[in-house]
Enzyme design. Structure first.
Site, short mmCIF file in Angstrom:
data_model
loop_
_atom_site.label_atom_id
_atom_site.label_comp_id
_atom_site.label_asym_id
_atom_site.label_seq_id
_atom_site.Cartn_x
_atom_site.Cartn_y
_atom_site.Cartn_z
CG MET A 1 -14.99 -62.58 14.13
SD MET A 1 -14.77 -61.45 15.51
CE MET A 1 -14.82 -62.56 16.88
CG LEU B 1 -12.28 -70.63 9.42
CD1 LEU B 1 -12.35 -70.91 7.91
CD2 LEU B 1 -13.48 -69.77 9.85
CG HIS C 1 -16.27 -71.00 11.72
ND1 HIS C 1 -15.24 -71.30 12.58
CD2 HIS C 1 -16.79 -69.83 12.15
CE1 HIS C 1 -15.15 -70.35 13.51
NE2 HIS C 1 -16.08 -69.45 13.28
N GLY D 1 -24.73 -69.13 12.85
CA GLY D 1 -24.84 -70.27 13.76
C GLY D 1 -25.71 -69.96 14.96
CD GLN D 2 -30.27 -70.91 17.81
OE1 GLN D 2 -30.43 -70.17 16.82
NE2 GLN D 2 -30.88 -70.71 18.96
CB SER E 1 -16.00 -71.54 20.95
OG SER E 1 -15.44 -70.24 21.12
NE ARG F 1 -13.56 -64.81 22.85
CZ ARG F 1 -14.46 -64.12 22.13
NH1 ARG F 1 -15.56 -64.69 21.70
NH2 ARG F 1 -14.24 -62.84 21.87
#
Ligand code: AMP
Length: 281
Positions: free
Chosen positions: A30, A33, A37, A147-148, A185, A187
Site C-alpha cells: 500500500m 515504503l 517492503h 511479510g510475516q 510499519s 503507520r
C-alpha cells in the site's frame, strides 16, 4: 523502471512477459515504503527475472471509521526507493479501474481470517483477498512475497492461493524492525515520540514472552499471555486489542505452547494508531 497506472496495460504487459518466458516476482504493497517492503523485493530476486511492485491503498480492506483517507501516501519517494532497489515495474492503478462502480464480486476466506484481526476488522480480509486476487490476475506473478509482520494475512492468502488454484509460489519474509525493535510499519509515521515509547512496549512484551518460553521453559498459554498483558499495561496511551497464542498455520488458539508451531500475536491501539506484531516460538 516503468510505472504503469492502467489495469489493461498491466495485464497485457504481464501476459506478454510470461509469453517471453520471463519469471515474474510480485510484491503487493500500500506504499509509504520502508525497509520491510524492500526486503520482500530482495526475497523474490533470486527466483525471478522480472520484479513488479504494486502500490495501491485498497479501500475495501479499511472498515468504516478507519484510516483510509489519512493513510500515508508518498508516491515520489516510493518510486525512488523502488528504482534504487532494482524493481522493473511499479503498478499503481486508480481505484476507479480496480473496482468498477457496480462491482459485486468478492473473495471471502471463511476460516483462518475469522479470529484475531478478523474479530475487530470483520471485512478486512475480504478486502485483502479480493484485491490480491485482482492483482494476481493483473500482474500474473509466478512468485509472490508477503511479510510475516501480517501473519494472519499470510495464512489467509496462502489459503486463497491453494483453494482457488492460483499457480503461485508464496514466499514469506521475516519481520523487519527499527533499531529499537519496533516492527516497521507505514503507520509508524503517525506516532509522536511519547506514543512511540508505548508502541515499543509491544516489542518488549514479545521479548518477555520469548524469554519465558525459551529460557524458563514455560509452555503455559495463560501464563505467557498474562506476562504480555502485564508489560503492555505500562503504556499510558496503549489499549490492547488482543493477545493470542495460536497455531501459526491455522490461527486457531493453542492450549499449550509448541515451539516450531505456536505464534504469539498482539494488536493494540496507541491512541488512534492500530499496531500489530507477532513472534513465532
Ligand atoms: P502493506 O503496505 O502494509 O500492505 O504491506 C505490504 C507487504 O509488506 C505485506 O506483505 C506486509 O506484511 C509487508 N510488511 C509490512 N511491514 C513489514 C515489516 N516490518 N517487515 C517485513 N515485511 C513487512
Amino acid at each position: 523502471m516503468k510505472v504503469i497506472t492502467s489495469v489493461v496495460e498491466m495485464q497485457t504487459r504481464a501476459l506478454a512477459l510470461r509469453k517471453e518466458g520471463r519469471v515474474i516476482g510480485f510484491v503487493p504493497t500500500m506504499g509509504s515504503l520502508h525497509r520491510g517492503h524492500l526486503s520482500l523485493v530482495d526475497l523474490v530476486k533470486d527466483k525471478c527475472d522480472t520484479r513488479i511492485v504494486s502500490i495501491y491503498v485498497n479501500p475495501t480492506q479499511f472498515g468504516a471509521g478507519e484510516d483510509f483517507e489519512k493513510y500515508p501516501r508518498d508516491l515520489d519517494r516510493d518510486l525512488e526507493m523502488c528504482r534504487e532497489r532494482g524493481v522493473d515495474f511499479v503498478f499503481t492503478p486508480p481505484s476507479a479501474e480496480v473496482y468498477e462502480e457496480d462491482a459485486s464480486t468478492y473473495v471471502v476466506e471463511e476460516k483462518v481470517g475469522k479470529g484475531l484481526c478478523g474479530n475487530t476488522r470483520p471485512t478486512h480480509f475480504r478486502g485483502v483477498a479480493t484485491v490480491c486476487a485482482k492483482l494476481f490476475n493483473l500482474c500474473q506473478p509466478h512468485v509472490v512475497a508477503l511479510g510475516q509482520k501480517d501473519a494472519q494475512q499470510v495464512v489467509v492468502l496462502k489459503r486463497m492461493i491453494r483453494d482457488l488454484h492460483f499457480p503461485i509460489e508464496l514466499l514469506v519474509g521475516p519481520i523487519l524492525r527499527e533499531e529499537d525493535g519496533l516492527a516497521m510499519s507505514s503507520r509508524n509515521v503517525y506516532l509522536e515520540p511519547r506514543q512511540r515509547e508505548d508502541a515499543l512496549l509491544i516489542y518488549k512484551a514479545l521479548l518477555a514472552a520469548k524469554s519465558l518460553v525459551e529460557e524458563k521453559g514455560s509452555r503455559n498459554v495463560d501464563r505467557v499471555k498474562a506476562e504480555v498483558q502485564n508489560t503492555l499495561r505500562g503504556g499510558r496511551y496503549l489499549r490492547v486489542n488482543y493477545v493470542e497464542i495460536v497455531d501459526r498455520d491455522t490461527m486457531r488458539p493453542e492450549t499449550e505452547i509448541v515451539p516450531g508451531r505456536s505464534l504469539l500475536a498482539v494488536a493494540a491501539w496507541v491512541d488512534q494508531v492500530r499496531l500489530i506484531d507477532n513472534f513465532s516460538f
